[in-house]
Design a protein around this motif. Structure first.
Motif, PDB file in Angstrom:
ATOM      1  N   GLY A   1       0.842  -1.195   0.000  1.00 58.31           N
ATOM      2  CA  GLY A   1       0.000   0.000   0.000  1.00 58.31           C
ATOM      3  C   GLY A   1       0.869   1.234   0.000  1.00 58.31           C
ATOM      4  O   GLY A   1       2.032   1.199   0.345  1.00 58.31           O
ATOM      5  N   GLY A   2       0.281   2.331  -0.394  1.00 63.34           N
ATOM      6  CA  GLY A   2       1.022   3.575  -0.435  1.00 63.34           C
ATOM      7  C   GLY A   2       0.954   4.293   0.897  1.00 63.34           C
ATOM      8  O   GLY A   2       0.295   3.880   1.821  1.00 63.34           O
ATOM      9  N   GLY A   3       1.680   5.377   0.987  1.00 61.75           N
ATOM     10  CA  GLY A   3       1.660   6.180   2.198  1.00 61.75           C
ATOM     11  C   GLY A   3       2.678   5.712   3.204  1.00 61.75           C
ATOM     12  O   GLY A   3       3.430   4.772   2.977  1.00 61.75           O
ATOM     13  N   GLN A   4       2.681   6.380   4.323  1.00 63.55           N
ATOM     14  CA  GLN A   4       3.613   6.059   5.385  1.00 63.55           C
ATOM     15  C   GLN A   4       2.850   5.553   6.593  1.00 63.55           C
ATOM     16  O   GLN A   4       1.724   5.951   6.840  1.00 63.55           O
ATOM     17  CB  GLN A   4       4.414   7.294   5.773  1.00 63.55           C
ATOM     18  N   VAL A   5       3.497   4.687   7.344  1.00 61.73           N
ATOM     19  CA  VAL A   5       2.905   4.150   8.563  1.00 61.73           C
ATOM     20  C   VAL A   5       3.834   4.481   9.717  1.00 61.73           C
ATOM     21  O   VAL A   5       5.038   4.268   9.634  1.00 61.73           O
ATOM     22  CB  VAL A   5       2.738   2.612   8.453  1.00 61.73           C
ATOM     23  N   SER A   6       3.280   5.005  10.779  1.00 66.46           N
ATOM     24  CA  SER A   6       4.052   5.271  11.985  1.00 66.46           C
ATOM     25  C   SER A   6       3.925   4.072  12.911  1.00 66.46           C
ATOM     26  O   SER A   6       2.829   3.750  13.360  1.00 66.46           O
ATOM     27  CB  SER A   6       3.533   6.525  12.693  1.00 66.46           C
ATOM     28  N   VAL A   7       5.031   3.424  13.178  1.00 69.09           N
ATOM     29  CA  VAL A   7       5.032   2.290  14.094  1.00 69.09           C
ATOM     30  C   VAL A   7       5.310   2.849  15.484  1.00 69.09           C
ATOM     31  O   VAL A   7       6.333   3.473  15.720  1.00 69.09           O
ATOM     32  CB  VAL A   7       6.109   1.257  13.701  1.00 69.09           C
ATOM     33  N   THR A   8       4.371   2.626  16.385  1.00 64.29           N
ATOM     34  CA  THR A   8       4.498   3.149  17.741  1.00 64.29           C
ATOM     35  C   THR A   8       4.222   2.046  18.759  1.00 64.29           C
ATOM     36  O   THR A   8       3.569   1.051  18.447  1.00 64.29           O
ATOM     37  CB  THR A   8       3.517   4.315  17.988  1.00 64.29           C
TER      38      THR A   8
END
Length: 70
Positions: free
Chosen positions: A3-10
């Motif tokens: 998938g596109g976009g960014q994911v913030s792993v928290t």
């Protein structure tokens, strides 16, 4: 995970990975410490985790991913 976009792993996000349900319990540089509800822990590289085909972010009750995306 595709998938596109960014994911913030928290810390605290929940995800499915490698046929198990996990919660991110710790971030350390380029690696992530995952834990199951049964106490199993596993350390993986962040890039490996996000690129792995089995990785799926779980959704909250409101139907939103448990992470922020941009």
């Amino acid at each position: 995970m595709t998938g596109g976009g960014q994911v913030s792993v928290t810390v605290g996000i929940q995800l499915a990975y490698d046929r198990q349900l996990w919660e991110v319990s710790e971030l350390a540089g380029a690696s992530v410490l995952l834990a199951t509800s049964l106490g199993t822990v596993r350390q993986v590289g962040t890039s490996h985790l996000l690129a792995h085909p089995s990785t799926r972010l779980l959704e909250t009750e409101e139907g939103q991913p448990t992470t922020s995306t941009s």
